[in-house]
Design an enzyme around this catalytic site. Structure first.
Site, mmCIF file in Angstrom:
data_model
loop_
_atom_site.group_PDB
_atom_site.id
_atom_site.type_symbol
_atom_site.label_atom_id
_atom_site.label_comp_id
_atom_site.label_asym_id
_atom_site.label_seq_id
_atom_site.Cartn_x
_atom_site.Cartn_y
_atom_site.Cartn_z
ATOM 1 N N LYS A 48 1.092 -1.054 0.089
ATOM 2 C CA LYS A 48 0.354 0.123 -0.053
ATOM 3 C C LYS A 48 0.948 0.801 -0.344
ATOM 4 O O LYS A 48 0.708 2.107 1.257
ATOM 5 C CB LYS A 48 -1.047 0.140 1.398
ATOM 6 C CG LYS A 48 -2.133 -1.035 1.208
ATOM 7 C CD LYS A 48 -2.957 -1.085 1.847
ATOM 8 C CE LYS A 48 -3.966 -1.951 1.832
ATOM 9 N NZ LYS A 48 -5.221 -1.825 2.719
ATOM 10 N N HIS A 49 1.567 1.287 -0.618
ATOM 11 C CA HIS A 49 2.913 2.289 -1.094
ATOM 12 C C HIS A 49 3.352 2.108 -2.623
ATOM 13 O O HIS A 49 3.626 1.588 -3.289
ATOM 14 C CB HIS A 49 3.376 2.534 0.045
ATOM 15 C CG HIS A 49 4.323 1.444 -0.118
ATOM 16 N ND1 HIS A 49 4.483 -0.165 0.717
ATOM 17 C CD2 HIS A 49 5.639 0.901 -0.823
ATOM 18 C CE1 HIS A 49 5.689 -0.590 0.727
ATOM 19 N NE2 HIS A 49 6.271 0.143 -0.565
ATOM 20 N N ALA A 50 4.040 3.102 -2.800
ATOM 21 C CA ALA A 50 4.880 3.846 -3.640
ATOM 22 C C ALA A 50 5.548 4.457 -3.514
ATOM 23 O O ALA A 50 5.994 4.772 -2.360
ATOM 24 C CB ALA A 50 3.955 4.745 -4.851
ATOM 25 N N ARG A 95 2.041 -0.699 -5.386
ATOM 26 C CA ARG A 95 2.030 -2.134 -5.031
ATOM 27 C C ARG A 95 1.093 -2.508 -3.617
ATOM 28 O O ARG A 95 1.392 -1.787 -2.654
ATOM 29 C CB ARG A 95 3.092 -2.141 -4.962
ATOM 30 C CG ARG A 95 4.052 -2.000 -3.606
ATOM 31 C CD ARG A 95 5.205 -1.589 -3.519
ATOM 32 N NE ARG A 95 4.995 -0.164 -4.029
ATOM 33 C CZ ARG A 95 6.637 -0.627 -4.956
ATOM 34 N NH1 ARG A 95 7.105 -1.316 -3.847
ATOM 35 N NH2 ARG A 95 6.893 0.220 -5.793
#
Length: 131
Positions: A48-50, A95
């Protein structure tokens, strides 16, 4: 989308198998950090980040999990479940990871040292950063 599946060359005989990971050869960047993820329960979600500039290769050393990759325009689902297959995730890719099998172990090769400022942890901020 800034990702690709990398099939690693496997060397082996009756004694077992070996995969070699080498910077700028089968890994498209200099490896500055290696870490691994384990003991994630099947109902949990991770990621839950990029990353702004970081590149990664993720290998499922044991077990499996699903990645959802998002470039702000489209989403792709990729299952990792083999130790001879790497998932390359390039810059500016959101992702999420889920559906972990019991005992799943992921190894991550990263192009940069850890830097919290490198992360984008809010999806709306991620979308704004792409413009």
């Amino acid at each position: 989308m800034n990702y690709k599946i990398i099939n690693m060359k496997v060397f082996g005989d009756e004694r077992g198998k070996l995969v070699s990971l080498e910077s700028k050869k089968n890994i498209p960047f200099d490896i500055k950090r290696v870490y691994y993820i384990f003991d994630t329960l099947p109902q949990e979600e991770r990621g839950k980040h990029a990353h702004k500039n970081l590149e990664q290769i993720i290998v499922a050393m044991d077990g499996s999990c699903k990645f959802v990759l998002d470039d702000g325009k489209e989403k792709k689902e990729i299952w990792l479940n083999r130790p001879d297959v790497g998932l390359y995730i390039g810059k500016n890719m959101w992702r999420e990871m889920n559906h972990f099998s019991y005992g799943c172990k992921l190894m991550v090769l990263a192009s940069e040292y850890y830097d919290e400022k490198e992360y984008i942890r809010n999806y709306d901020e991620f979308l704004r950063s792409l413009k």
